[in-house]
Scaffold this motif. Structure first.
Motif, short mmCIF file in Angstrom:
data_model
loop_
_atom_site.label_atom_id
_atom_site.label_comp_id
_atom_site.label_asym_id
_atom_site.label_seq_id
_atom_site.Cartn_x
_atom_site.Cartn_y
_atom_site.Cartn_z
N LYS A 73 44.78 61.86 52.40
CA LYS A 73 45.21 63.21 52.08
C LYS A 73 46.34 63.22 51.05
CE LYS A 73 46.63 67.52 54.38
NZ LYS A 73 47.95 67.75 53.78
N LEU A 74 47.30 62.31 51.20
CA LEU A 74 48.40 62.21 50.25
C LEU A 74 47.88 61.96 48.84
CD1 LEU A 74 51.46 61.85 49.53
CD2 LEU A 74 51.15 59.43 50.10
N VAL B 198 44.97 54.65 54.08
CA VAL B 198 44.10 54.76 55.26
C VAL B 198 43.43 56.14 55.27
CG1 VAL B 198 45.35 53.12 56.70
CG2 VAL B 198 46.08 55.51 56.67
N ASP B 199 42.20 56.16 55.75
CA ASP B 199 41.47 57.42 55.95
C ASP B 199 41.64 57.78 57.42
OD1 ASP B 199 39.88 59.60 55.81
OD2 ASP B 199 38.06 58.56 55.18
N ASN B 200 42.78 58.36 57.74
CA ASN B 200 43.16 58.60 59.14
C ASN B 200 42.69 59.94 59.69
OD1 ASN B 200 45.02 59.83 57.37
ND2 ASN B 200 46.48 60.07 59.04
N GLN B 201 42.08 60.76 58.84
CA GLN B 201 41.51 62.05 59.26
C GLN B 201 42.50 62.88 60.07
OE1 GLN B 201 37.80 61.02 61.19
NE2 GLN B 201 36.81 60.53 59.25
N SER C 42 57.50 61.40 49.62
CA SER C 42 56.36 60.51 49.35
C SER C 42 55.47 61.09 48.26
CB SER C 42 55.56 60.27 50.63
OG SER C 42 55.06 61.48 51.16
N HIS C 43 55.33 62.41 48.22
CA HIS C 43 54.54 63.05 47.16
C HIS C 43 55.19 62.83 45.80
CE1 HIS C 43 51.83 65.35 49.87
NE2 HIS C 43 52.86 65.29 50.70
#
Length: 206
Positions: A176-177, A158-161, A134-135
């Protein structure tokens, strides 16, 4: 501008895999990653954000794949593919925002008037997940947009923390990604997916 297969210098060797990201050009390879097992099945084909909502609802069965074939013949094509050797193992949908449903999406704001590109879908085939692909796909999408002169590129993850995201919803990516790819938060949104708020992440390409 027509890109050949070496126009995106995005290769990565790791975990016994040599991953290369290329502009999507072969229908069979796109089908292998985002297509249905049955040709007549009505699945997304990564069209939900690429075409107007009304057209997306009306387009059924094999007509969806036929439209994808038409889009692949256009310049630019509708995304990039990750390859492990000769096998397509991942996909990222990326295109100018003005030609996607994000141009009219009321829940996701426009930060400015730049002709930005959007990356809205990052999908890795089962069996290849958890290997960093994915990166590579996100970096390939960035390189692809840059090669067409995009001033900036956006994503809406999404900001899934750090919390787990359901696999069926993970295609939008995580904050984060995008941060690890150099994107920064440009705005919040009114969109929520899998119980998590989505944020507008932006990377300046100028």
């Amino acid at each position: 501008m027509v890109l050949d297969l070496v126009s995106i210098p995005n290769r990565w060797q790791g975990g016994g895999m040599a991953i290369e990201v290329r502009p999507a050009s072969l229908f069979a390879d796109v089908k292998a990653v985002v297509g249905p097992k049955r040709p007549d099945a009505t699945v997304c084909w990564c069209l939900s954000y690429r075409i107007p909502a009304k057209q997306n609802v009306e387009l059924r069965g094999t007509a969806r794949g036929e439209l994808v074939q038409e889009l692949l013949a256009q310049d630019p094509p509708p995304g990039v593919l990750a390859y492990d050797g000769g096998e397509a193992v991942g996909w990222a949908g990326v295109h100018p925002r003005a030609d996607t449903s994000f141009a009219r999406n009321r829940r996701i704001p426009h930060v400015d008037d730049l002709d930005v590109w959007s990356v809205w879908c990052i999908r890795v085939r089962p069996g290849y997940r958890g290997k960093g692909i994915s990166h590579r796909l996100l970096q390939g999408a960035v390189d692809f947009a840059r090669s067409y002169g995009a001033p900036a590129i956006e994503g809406y993850p999404v900001d899934n923390q750090g919390k787990k995201v359901d696999l069926t919803m993970a295609y939008v990516g995580t904050r984060k990604l995008f941060e690890e790819a150099g994107f920064t938060r440009a705005a919040g949104t009114d969109s929520v997916l899998n119980g998590f708020p989505r944020v507008l992440m932006r990377l300046d390409l100028r």
